[in-house]
Design an enzyme around this catalytic site. Structure first.
Site, PDB file in Angstrom:
ATOM      1  N   LYS A  50      -6.584  41.652 -34.586  1.00  8.62           N
ATOM      2  CA  LYS A  50      -7.819  41.502 -33.776  1.00  8.62           C
ATOM      3  C   LYS A  50      -7.529  41.743 -32.292  1.00  8.62           C
ATOM      4  CE  LYS A  50      -9.586  38.478 -37.241  1.00  8.62           C
ATOM      5  NZ  LYS A  50      -9.924  37.164 -37.747  1.00  8.62           N
ATOM      6  N   CYS A  73     -30.557  -1.066 -11.221  1.00  6.10           N
ATOM      7  CA  CYS A  73     -31.594  -1.589 -10.346  1.00  6.10           C
ATOM      8  C   CYS A  73     -32.986  -1.216 -10.871  1.00  6.10           C
ATOM      9  CB  CYS A  73     -31.408  -1.054  -8.932  1.00  6.10           C
ATOM     10  SG  CYS A  73     -31.303   0.749  -8.891  1.00  6.10           S
ATOM     11  N   LYS A  88     -41.746  28.266 -43.248  1.00  7.39           N
ATOM     12  CA  LYS A  88     -40.764  27.681 -44.168  1.00  7.39           C
ATOM     13  C   LYS A  88     -41.075  28.123 -45.603  1.00  7.39           C
ATOM     14  CE  LYS A  88     -39.025  23.488 -46.191  1.00  7.39           C
ATOM     15  NZ  LYS A  88     -39.266  22.087 -46.504  1.00  7.39           N
ATOM     16  N   HIS A 129       0.821  -1.221   0.000  1.00 10.00           N
ATOM     17  CA  HIS A 129       0.000   0.000   0.000  1.00 10.00           C
ATOM     18  C   HIS A 129       0.854   1.270   0.000  1.00 10.00           C
ATOM     19  CE1 HIS A 129       0.643  -0.894   4.241  1.00 10.00           C
ATOM     20  NE2 HIS A 129       0.252   0.324   4.572  1.00 10.00           N
ATOM     21  N   PRO A 161     -23.787  41.826 -34.806  1.00 12.99           N
ATOM     22  CA  PRO A 161     -22.902  42.575 -33.900  1.00 12.99           C
ATOM     23  C   PRO A 161     -21.588  41.834 -33.654  1.00 12.99           C
ATOM     24  CG  PRO A 161     -24.829  41.681 -32.738  1.00 12.99           C
ATOM     25  CD  PRO A 161     -25.035  41.407 -34.187  1.00 12.99           C
ATOM     26  N   ASP A 162     -20.505  42.590 -33.509  1.00 16.34           N
ATOM     27  CA  ASP A 162     -19.228  41.981 -33.105  1.00 16.34           C
ATOM     28  C   ASP A 162     -19.215  41.942 -31.575  1.00 16.34           C
ATOM     29  OD1 ASP A 162     -16.571  41.367 -32.403  1.00 16.34           O
ATOM     30  OD2 ASP A 162     -15.889  42.032 -34.370  1.00 16.34           O
TER      31      ASP A 162
HETATM   32  N1  CTP Z   1     -16.429  37.434 -32.816  1.00 17.58           N
HETATM   33  C1  CTP Z   1     -17.511  37.990 -32.187  1.00 17.58           C
HETATM   34  N2  CTP Z   1     -18.544  38.497 -32.910  1.00 17.58           N
HETATM   35  C2  CTP Z   1     -18.521  38.464 -34.261  1.00 17.58           C
HETATM   36  C3  CTP Z   1     -17.418  37.887 -34.918  1.00 17.58           C
HETATM   37  C4  CTP Z   1     -16.380  37.369 -34.156  1.00 17.58           C
HETATM   38  O1  CTP Z   1     -17.528  38.038 -30.954  1.00 17.58           O
HETATM   39  N3  CTP Z   1     -19.536  38.938 -34.929  1.00 17.58           N
HETATM   40  C5  CTP Z   1     -15.316  36.902 -32.008  1.00 17.58           C
HETATM   41  C6  CTP Z   1     -15.091  35.411 -32.142  1.00 17.58           C
HETATM   42  O2  CTP Z   1     -15.798  34.705 -31.134  1.00 17.58           O
HETATM   43  C7  CTP Z   1     -13.593  35.278 -31.943  1.00 17.58           C
HETATM   44  C8  CTP Z   1     -13.032  36.588 -32.427  1.00 17.58           C
HETATM   45  O3  CTP Z   1     -14.132  37.518 -32.457  1.00 17.58           O
HETATM   46  O4  CTP Z   1     -13.253  35.149 -30.580  1.00 17.58           O
HETATM   47  C9  CTP Z   1     -12.418  36.557 -33.784  1.00 17.58           C
HETATM   48  O5  CTP Z   1     -13.342  36.016 -34.681  1.00 17.58           O
HETATM   49  P1  CTP Z   1     -13.132  36.202 -36.264  1.00 17.58           P
HETATM   50  O6  CTP Z   1     -14.320  35.657 -36.983  1.00 17.58           O
HETATM   51  O7  CTP Z   1     -11.783  35.660 -36.603  1.00 17.58           O
HETATM   52  O8  CTP Z   1     -13.067  37.793 -36.306  1.00 17.58           O
HETATM   53  P2  CTP Z   1     -13.668  38.849 -37.243  1.00 17.58           P
HETATM   54  O9  CTP Z   1     -13.589  40.117 -36.486  1.00 17.58           O
HETATM   55  O10 CTP Z   1     -15.010  38.439 -37.732  1.00 17.58           O
HETATM   56  O11 CTP Z   1     -12.598  38.874 -38.390  1.00 17.58           O
HETATM   57  P3  CTP Z   1     -12.601  38.437 -39.920  1.00 17.58           P
HETATM   58  O12 CTP Z   1     -12.673  39.716 -40.631  1.00 17.58           O
HETATM   59  O13 CTP Z   1     -11.304  37.728 -40.093  1.00 17.58           O
HETATM   60  O14 CTP Z   1     -13.805  37.543 -40.136  1.00 17.58           O
END
Ligand code: CTP
Length: 417
Positions: free
Chosen positions: A352, A159, A303, A75, A319-320
């Site tokens: 980025k 069971c 659809k 052990h 949106p980014d």
């Molecule tokens: N991202 C986000 N929202 C978006 C696009 C990307 O939050 N609309 C985030 C992704 O989750 C990732 C990072 O940004 O963590 C980079 O994603 P990417 O697609 O490579 O970046 P983009 O800014 O969209 O660049 P690209 O022009 O190369 O598509």
């Protein structure tokens, strides 16, 4: 001692013992050295021969208790040998003994003769699991930092009851073992709130058709697993994931998904809303999601028949999310992005990192074999303002741990979280 990783498995007496064979087999195949101890009642379910064959090494039982190895008690030798000690299935009886520090067989003596982290995978009938005494013991043991747990989940038990008490699946146990081998049991994110996004968002044109991407969410799940195993309080905002990843009724929520908060979303707008809601409470935000960059300008809630489908599709940007989080970031928060790239992965990722006000970006090649979308492995370059680190191909869980290790390193550049 060799550099091969060493895992000791203590097998208790329960029908789930048969699943431990798969754990041993997978660990062995991944290059881990495995030794095993069977309790007397474990041998009612599986034989030492089965276990020894899978370990490629003799399996130990109480019969061997007094047989020394290199003139040392078995052990002690086994306890010192183990890097990680897994007890699966953990029965109510062994749980009780561990809680009170009792040792009356080879397995429990070895636990006491070892300082290795112990991973507990309980399995028992629901009524047994829910007994006040069993629950008290379980809670008590969780207070000891040496003990880590996986499961139990809920589901159909042998069971014929359906309820809590089902042992975690072999894949969940293996992931927890891999985390413990990496961290040595340290919970360096204890108390930290980690917010993670995962999967590929979908922008629907109608209820059946959408703009999407091949992301399966595996990297985000791996980051969630690593963060949770390091003690963090994890929230996972995820786009639709393959069914096999989800906590379906039959599998229960015994593994990772039982330990973290999950928020399912579909579109970028829904992900944006969920991330913005959770963001103020988060210390660390990891955006692994592949967000679809555009959406159809018009949505039909019925659809569309084939003949009504447009021949060209007007699109609008979504949106980014990461850039918005970057603009809201507070000094104590760390924001991490992923950049899935082809060709030169560093230049766009570096751009980025600056543009979205990130602390770290993972440049992730998706044109290399066994890396990127849907694979179990990944390769990457981590970039921060002052550091760069190349990660050669490894499992996504391993990469997630390297990511948190890297965050620890950049803390020396920016100050502690
Ligand atoms: N991202 C986000 N929202 C978006 C696009 C990307 O939050 N609309 C985030 C992704 O989750 C990732 C990072 O940004 O963590 C980079 O994603 P990417 O697609 O490579 O970046 P983009 O800014 O969209 O660049 P690209 O022009 O190369 O598509």
């Amino acid at each position: 001692m060799s550099s091969t990783r060493r895992v000791l498995i203590g097998i208790g007496g329960g029908i789930a013992a048969y699943k431990v064979c798969e754990v041993i087999s997978s660990l062995f195949k991944s290059g881990v050295e495995v030794r095993a101890i069977l309790t007397r009642s474990a041998q009612e379910f599986i034989t030492p021969l089965t276990v020894a064959t899978l370990c490629r090494h003799s399996a130990y039982t109480d019969e061997n208790f007094w047989q020394p190895v290199y003139q040392r008690p078995l052990h002690i030798e086994l306890g010192e040998w183990a890097e990680v000690f897994v007890i699966a299935p953990l029965t109510a009886n062994t749980l009780g003994k561990l809680t009170y520090g009792l040792a009356d067989n080879l397995l429990t003596n070895t636990v006491l003769a070892s300082t290795a982290s112990v991973l507990l995978a309980p399995a028992m009938n629901t009524d047994m699991w829910e007994q006040l005494a069993v629950q008290r013991n379980w809670q008590q043991l969780q207070l000891d930092p040496r003990y880590h747990s996986v499961g139990p989940g809920a589901g159909l038990l042998a069971c014929d009851r359906t309820g809590q008490g089902r042992m975690a699946e072999p894949a969940e146990i293996i992931a927890s073992v891999q985390s413990l081998l990496h961290t040595g049991g340290k919970r360096d994110l204890a108390g930290k709130r980690v917010l993670i996004s995962a999967g590929g968002t979908r922008e629907h044109l109608d209820p059946v058709r959408f703009i999407g991407n091949p992301s399966t969410g595996k990297m985000g799940l791996a980051v969630s697993q690593a963060a949770s195993d390091r003690g963090a309080i994890v929230t996972l905002v995820h786009a639709p994931l393959p069914n096999s990843f989800l906590p379906v009724e039959e599998k229960g929520r015994g593994g990772l998904l039982g330990r973290i908060r999950t928020i399912p979303v579909v579109s970028a707008a829904q992900m944006q809303q969920a991330m913005l809601e959770c963001f103020p409470d988060a210390d660390l935000i990891v955006m692994t999601a592949a967000v679809a960059d555009v959406k159809p300008a018009h949505y039909s809630n019925q659809k569309l028949p084939k003949h009504q489908l447009p021949t060209s599709l007007p699109l609008e940007p979504v949106p980014d999310i990461l850039a918005e989080l970057g603009s809201l970031k507070q000094p104590h928060q760390r924001l991490i992005g992923f950049a899935a790239q082809t060709g030169d992965i560093v230049t766009p990722a570096w751009d980025k990192l600056q543009r979205k006000n990130l602390d770290l970006i993972v440049a992730n090649p998706i044109d290399k074999p066994d890396s990127g979308f849907g694979t179990d492995n990944n390769t990457a370059i981590f970039l921060s303002q002052k550091r760069q680190e190349e990660i050669t191909r490894c499992s996504k869980l391993q990469m997630a741990h390297y990511l948190f290790d890297f965050i620890r390193k950049i803390e020396t550049d920016y100050g502690e979280l």
